[in-house]
Enzyme design. Structure first.
Site, PDB file in Angstrom:
ATOM      1  N   LYS A  48       0.797  -1.235   0.000  1.00 19.41           N
ATOM      2  CA  LYS A  48       0.000   0.000   0.000  1.00 19.41           C
ATOM      3  C   LYS A  48       0.829   1.284   0.000  1.00 19.41           C
ATOM      4  O   LYS A  48       0.370   2.343   0.433  1.00 19.41           O
ATOM      5  CB  LYS A  48      -1.017   0.031   1.161  1.00 19.41           C
ATOM      6  CG  LYS A  48      -1.839  -1.222   1.345  1.00 19.41           C
ATOM      7  CD  LYS A  48      -2.277  -1.891   0.079  1.00 19.41           C
ATOM      8  CE  LYS A  48      -3.292  -1.124  -0.727  1.00 19.41           C
ATOM      9  NZ  LYS A  48      -3.517  -1.834  -2.038  1.00 19.41           N
ATOM     10  N   GLY A  50       2.412   2.501  -2.864  1.00 23.65           N
ATOM     11  CA  GLY A  50       2.583   3.085  -4.199  1.00 23.65           C
ATOM     12  C   GLY A  50       3.286   2.134  -5.163  1.00 23.65           C
ATOM     13  O   GLY A  50       3.844   2.565  -6.181  1.00 23.65           O
ATOM     14  N   HIS A 108       7.136  -7.536  -1.941  1.00 21.15           N
ATOM     15  CA  HIS A 108       6.900  -6.841  -0.665  1.00 21.15           C
ATOM     16  C   HIS A 108       7.714  -7.515   0.443  1.00 21.15           C
ATOM     17  O   HIS A 108       7.567  -7.160   1.612  1.00 21.15           O
ATOM     18  CB  HIS A 108       5.423  -6.929  -0.263  1.00 21.15           C
ATOM     19  CG  HIS A 108       4.464  -6.205  -1.156  1.00 21.15           C
ATOM     20  ND1 HIS A 108       4.631  -4.906  -1.538  1.00 21.15           N
ATOM     21  CD2 HIS A 108       3.277  -6.611  -1.702  1.00 21.15           C
ATOM     22  CE1 HIS A 108       3.587  -4.535  -2.299  1.00 21.15           C
ATOM     23  NE2 HIS A 108       2.786  -5.556  -2.418  1.00 21.15           N
ATOM     24  N   SER A 138      -4.925   2.643   4.177  1.00 22.05           N
ATOM     25  CA  SER A 138      -5.041   2.012   2.871  1.00 22.05           C
ATOM     26  C   SER A 138      -5.078   0.480   3.017  1.00 22.05           C
ATOM     27  O   SER A 138      -5.856  -0.209   2.342  1.00 22.05           O
ATOM     28  CB  SER A 138      -3.856   2.441   1.994  1.00 22.05           C
ATOM     29  OG  SER A 138      -3.944   1.869   0.711  1.00 22.05           O
ATOM     30  N   GLU A 231      -5.893   8.919 -14.201  1.00 24.78           N
ATOM     31  CA  GLU A 231      -5.730   8.020 -15.354  1.00 24.78           C
ATOM     32  C   GLU A 231      -5.631   6.564 -14.903  1.00 24.78           C
ATOM     33  O   GLU A 231      -6.223   5.674 -15.516  1.00 24.78           O
ATOM     34  CB  GLU A 231      -4.470   8.398 -16.157  1.00 24.78           C
ATOM     35  CG  GLU A 231      -4.591   9.695 -16.925  1.00 24.78           C
ATOM     36  CD  GLU A 231      -5.684   9.650 -17.990  1.00 24.78           C
ATOM     37  OE1 GLU A 231      -5.796   8.637 -18.699  1.00 24.78           O
ATOM     38  OE2 GLU A 231      -6.444  10.636 -18.076  1.00 24.78           O
TER      39      GLU A 231
HETATM   40  P1  A3P Z   1      -5.120   4.502  -1.151  1.00 28.80           P
HETATM   41  O1  A3P Z   1      -5.755   3.226  -0.664  1.00 28.80           O
HETATM   42  O2  A3P Z   1      -4.697   5.396  -0.031  1.00 28.80           O
HETATM   43  O3  A3P Z   1      -5.959   5.213  -2.166  1.00 28.80           O
HETATM   44  P2  A3P Z   1       0.036  -0.386  -3.716  1.00 28.80           P
HETATM   45  O4  A3P Z   1       0.062  -0.299  -5.188  1.00 28.80           O
HETATM   46  O5  A3P Z   1       1.383  -0.412  -3.069  1.00 28.80           O
HETATM   47  O6  A3P Z   1      -0.888  -1.477  -3.236  1.00 28.80           O
HETATM   48  O7  A3P Z   1      -0.578   0.993  -3.177  1.00 28.80           O
HETATM   49  C1  A3P Z   1      -1.947   1.304  -3.360  1.00 28.80           C
HETATM   50  C2  A3P Z   1      -2.156   2.724  -2.916  1.00 28.80           C
HETATM   51  O8  A3P Z   1      -1.512   3.613  -3.857  1.00 28.80           O
HETATM   52  C3  A3P Z   1      -3.647   3.108  -2.902  1.00 28.80           C
HETATM   53  O9  A3P Z   1      -3.769   4.110  -1.886  1.00 28.80           O
HETATM   54  C4  A3P Z   1      -3.792   3.685  -4.303  1.00 28.80           C
HETATM   55  O10 A3P Z   1      -4.927   4.504  -4.468  1.00 28.80           O
HETATM   56  C5  A3P Z   1      -2.494   4.486  -4.410  1.00 28.80           C
HETATM   57  N1  A3P Z   1      -2.135   4.816  -5.788  1.00 28.80           N
HETATM   58  C6  A3P Z   1      -2.054   4.000  -6.849  1.00 28.80           C
HETATM   59  N2  A3P Z   1      -1.747   4.680  -7.971  1.00 28.80           N
HETATM   60  C7  A3P Z   1      -1.631   5.969  -7.613  1.00 28.80           C
HETATM   61  C8  A3P Z   1      -1.344   7.183  -8.318  1.00 28.80           C
HETATM   62  N3  A3P Z   1      -1.132   7.188  -9.616  1.00 28.80           N
HETATM   63  N4  A3P Z   1      -1.292   8.342  -7.603  1.00 28.80           N
HETATM   64  C9  A3P Z   1      -1.509   8.350  -6.286  1.00 28.80           C
HETATM   65  N5  A3P Z   1      -1.799   7.238  -5.546  1.00 28.80           N
HETATM   66  C10 A3P Z   1      -1.861   6.059  -6.212  1.00 28.80           C
END
Ligand code: A3P
Length: 295
Positions: A48, A50, A108, A138, A231
């Site tokens: 979670k 990014g 991870h 998240s 996007e």
């Molecule tokens: P949230 O649940 O806070 O919205 P991972 O890919 O490590 O599982 O992380 C997922 C998190 O990254 C989610 O956070 C998701 O919405 C966010 N995320 C994914 N793509 C993103 C982007 N382009 N810009 C900002 N946040 C992004």
């Protein structure tokens, strides 16, 4: 044969003291024989933080900014997830067999469980860290929608588990600290989710330099646009809507949920915050990592 239904809401399994989803834990034996290549690029994150975002950025870089090429497959196939295993889907190791070099890889895993070959081959690592409070929020919503996790229970009880490191992949604190430590001796580009959000172009330039590639300014701008939250949220190749609802139920909570910094303020009560902050200070004592909690 294992069925998806067999994976639903199963308890975590401990491997070398690290709690993991059972089907991921089962891959760790075979994964130890994984042979890294020196030209591999590993994307490492605590969940979670990014991961999907930086994976899409890196695939776009590797494809020279070609949007069509980045639509060739879901991100799970374009960037093999080393420890991934789920009935009905190819495992990370299976995906790897048909992944051409130079490969982007995702994990991870904490260092104790990382295949040794990645370290021996000095594989470059792009690590992305995100502040603990937004990760906890998240992760809670992810537990709700991805039913391979145990039931998250209430937000309050989930937060307690997160602080105790009793969630899949274990302690956030240990993860961000040990990969930070590793960056002293291993080629690790340590990035922050909040920095990418604040200035994606600057962070993409850092990645380009680290992977030894250059792209025109126009292409970099295109990558910034294509990998914006707006996007990515509507792109089925990254938003996980292609997965069965038995595995990830986007009607419970979307994978691309909010994509902001500071959402923790809508979830943490004053009491939870007052309990979290001193615990955080204790766990991060002596560490020079600083996180932004709002932008
Ligand atoms: P949230 O649940 O806070 O919205 P991972 O890919 O490590 O599982 O992380 C997922 C998190 O990254 C989610 O956070 C998701 O919405 C966010 N995320 C994914 N793509 C993103 C982007 N382009 N810009 C900002 N946040 C992004």
């Amino acid at each position: 044969m294992e069925l998806v239904q067999d994976t639903v809401r199963q308890p975590l399994v401990y491997v070398k003291g690290v709690p993991l989803i059972k089907c991921f834990a089962d891959t760790l034996g075979p994964l130890q024989s994984f042979q890294a290549r020196p030209d591999d690029l590993l994307i490492s994150t605590y969940p979670k933080s990014g991961t999907t975002w930086v994976s899409e950025i890196l695939d776009m870089i590797y494809q020279g900014g070609d949007l069509e090429k980045c639509r060739r497959d879901p991100i799970l196939i374009r960037v093999p997830f080393l420890e991934f295993s789920m009935p009905g889907y190819p495992t990370g190791m299976e995906v790897l067999r048909s992944t051409p070099a130079p490969r982007l890889l995702k994990t991870h895993l904490p260092l104790a469980l990382l295949p040794q070959s990645l370290l021996d081959q000095k594989v470059k690592v792009v690590y992305v860290a995100r502040n603990a409070k937004d990760v906890a929020v998240s992760y809670y919503h992810f537990y709700r929608m991805a039913k391979v996790h145990p039931d998250p229970g209430t937000w309050d009880s989930f937060l307690e588990k997160f602080m105790a490191g009793e969630v899949s992949y274990g302690s956030w604190y240990q993860h961000v600290r040990e990969w930070w430590e590793l960056s002293r001796t291993h080629p690790v580009l340590y990035l922050f989710y909040e920095d990418i959000q604040e200035n994606p172009k600057r962070e993409i330039q850092k990645i380009l330099k680290f992977v030894g590639r250059s792209l025109s300014e126009e292409t970099v701008d295109q990558i910034v646009k294509h990998t914006s939250f707006k996007e990515m949220k509507k792109n089925p190749m990254v938003n996980y809507t292609t997965m069965s609802a038995d595995v990830m139920d986007c009607s419970v909570s979307e994978f691309m949920r909010k994509g902001i910094t500071g959402d923790w303020k809508t979830m943490f009560t004053v009491a939870q915050n007052e309990r979290f902050d001193p615990h955080y200070a204790e766990k991060m004592a002596g560490c020079d990592l600083n996180f932004s909690l709002e932008l």
